[in-house]
Write an enzyme that holds these catalytic residues in place. Structure first.
Site, PDB file in Angstrom:
ATOM      1  N   GLY A 188      -0.186   7.848  10.778  1.00  0.00           N
ATOM      2  CA  GLY A 188      -0.223   6.539  10.351  1.00  0.00           C
ATOM      3  C   GLY A 188       1.211   6.022  10.160  1.00  0.00           C
ATOM      4  O   GLY A 188       2.016   6.440   9.728  1.00  0.00           O
TER       5      GLY A 188
ATOM      6  N   ILE B 276       3.364   3.114   8.962  1.00  0.00           N
ATOM      7  CA  ILE B 276       3.800   2.173   7.937  1.00  0.00           C
ATOM      8  C   ILE B 276       4.149   1.082   8.756  1.00  0.00           C
ATOM      9  O   ILE B 276       5.407   0.910   8.658  1.00  0.00           O
ATOM     10  CB  ILE B 276       4.284   2.842   6.857  1.00  0.00           C
ATOM     11  CG1 ILE B 276       3.785   4.054   6.419  1.00  0.00           C
ATOM     12  CG2 ILE B 276       4.404   1.698   5.569  1.00  0.00           C
ATOM     13  CD1 ILE B 276       2.117   3.953   5.661  1.00  0.00           C
TER      14      ILE B 276
ATOM     15  N   ILE C 179       2.772  10.760   8.648  1.00  0.00           N
ATOM     16  CA  ILE C 179       2.928   9.412   8.355  1.00  0.00           C
ATOM     17  C   ILE C 179       4.473   9.043   8.888  1.00  0.00           C
ATOM     18  O   ILE C 179       5.522   9.895   8.764  1.00  0.00           O
ATOM     19  CB  ILE C 179       2.935   9.319   6.682  1.00  0.00           C
ATOM     20  CG1 ILE C 179       1.809   9.934   6.282  1.00  0.00           C
ATOM     21  CG2 ILE C 179       3.055   7.767   6.379  1.00  0.00           C
ATOM     22  CD1 ILE C 179       0.556   9.248   6.203  1.00  0.00           C
ATOM     23  N   LYS C 180       4.284   7.776   9.455  1.00  0.00           N
ATOM     24  CA  LYS C 180       5.813   7.500   9.721  1.00  0.00           C
ATOM     25  C   LYS C 180       6.283   6.030   9.127  1.00  0.00           C
ATOM     26  O   LYS C 180       5.347   5.153   8.764  1.00  0.00           O
ATOM     27  CB  LYS C 180       5.458   7.148  11.208  1.00  0.00           C
ATOM     28  CG  LYS C 180       6.712   6.327  11.971  1.00  0.00           C
ATOM     29  CD  LYS C 180       6.524   5.937  13.300  1.00  0.00           C
ATOM     30  CE  LYS C 180       7.636   4.794  13.913  1.00  0.00           C
ATOM     31  NZ  LYS C 180       7.364   4.572  15.336  1.00  0.00           N
ATOM     32  N   THR C 181       7.399   6.345   8.451  1.00  0.00           N
ATOM     33  CA  THR C 181       7.765   4.987   7.728  1.00  0.00           C
ATOM     34  C   THR C 181       9.306   4.890   7.567  1.00  0.00           C
ATOM     35  O   THR C 181       9.907   5.674   8.358  1.00  0.00           O
ATOM     36  CB  THR C 181       7.322   5.568   6.186  1.00  0.00           C
ATOM     37  OG1 THR C 181       7.659   4.237   5.279  1.00  0.00           O
ATOM     38  CG2 THR C 181       8.190   6.584   5.479  1.00  0.00           C
TER      39      THR C 181
END
Ligand code: 5RP
Length: 293
Positions: free
Chosen positions: A173, A175, A203-205
């Site tokens: 996912g 962001i 998750i990449k943020t």
């Protein structure tokens, strides 16, 4: 069929030794199937438990950009020092030799910001069969929490997660931070937790203040998004801070392929992510290696 002739009768049952209780090393992934764990192990190095992803899926957003004018020339020289390529299926098929044998984060959301600079109305751009055909280690979908297209982007994410769960392919996912969206700790705390609770396995943020709260509060691994090009020392400091504060890797594009020496930069990032280098050590390494790789 194994030849029964000459078979030696089994005798060592080690009845006093408990069966292997392999605690899987990727955060929050103890209960996923073997195949998904195997794909996660293509992404996260079993020794460092971290990953270096090289992103070159920019063309679907911004067309050709500095450093990616020729995918076939820019990317192959860098793959020896990374763990995963993050790319579109078009970019991979056209520019990466099929003997490439590391991880693939397949960009599966598709959209455009040409009309009104709003990227938030994406669609699912790759069906699960093509992701399987491409040997994807994970499927990447952008989520625009707080933007006009947030609901459709969440729909893209959960449909991709459901399809990936059917075939053991994790979903990454991403962001997103559109122009009209905030980049605060409060926003990233909310968005990362939401996407993880929707079922994304990675998750990449972006880095932000109190980043350690974001990595602690997220039940699955967080990978740092590189973001816009910074001076190499600042990019390495951002990478070092993120890893020190709980990120399980980085997914960098512009800060690698727009660096003065892309290969030296890739190696310097890998030293922070996998070998415990500080930002100072990595920058010294980068300066020593510049022009010599
Ligand atoms: C946009 C993205 C792109 O996929 C790309 O990975 C961006 O890479 P970078 O910002 O490091 O150049 O994540 O949301």
């Amino acid at each position: 069929m194994a030849d029964k002739v000459g078979n030696i009768r089994a005798k060592n049952y080690y009845t006093d030794v408990p069966f292997a209780q392999n605690q899987f090393y990727v955060k929050g992934m103890d209960h996923v199937d073997w195949g998904m764990k195997n794909r996660l192990a293509q992404i996260f190095n079993p020794k460092s438990k971290n990953t270096v992803m090289l992103a070159f899926d920019h063309g679907y957003i911004m067309g050709s950009t500095f450093g990616l004018e020729r995918l076939d020339l820019a990317i192959p020289p860098l793959v020896e020092d990374i763990d995963v390529l993050m790319a579109t299926r078009g970019g991979l098929r056209a520019a990466i030799p099929p003997h490439y044998n590391k991880g693939i984060a397949l960009r599966c959301s598709a959209g455009s910001c040409v009309l009104n600079d709003d990227m938030s109305h994406e669609v699912i751009g790759v069906d699960i069969e093509d992701a399987i055909r491409m040997n994807a280690s994970c499927m990447a979908v952008q989520v625009f929490v707080g933007a006009d297209g947030q609901t459709s982007s969440i729909d893209n994410l959960v449909k991709t997660i459901d399809a990936g769960n059917r075939y053991g392919i994790p979903t990454l996912g991403v962001i997103a931070v559109g122009k009209q969206m905030e980049r605060t700790t409060k926003y990233f705390l909310l968005a990362t937790r939401m996407v993880a609770e929707f079922g994304a396995q990675i998750i990449k943020t972006y880095y932000c203040k109190d980043f350690e709260k974001i990595t602690a509060a997220c039940p699955v691994p967080i990978v740092l998004a590189g973001g816009k090009k910074l001076p190499e020392d600042e990019a390495l400091t951002m990478c070092y801070k993120a890893i020190s504060e709980g990120a399980r890797g980085v997914d960098m594009g512009r800060n690698i392929f727009q660096a003065e020496d892309q290969k030296a930069m890739t190696k310097a990032v890998a030293h922070i992510v996998h070998n415990g280098y500080t930002d100072t050590q990595a920058y010294e390494f980068y300066c020593d290696m510049k022009g010599k790789c």
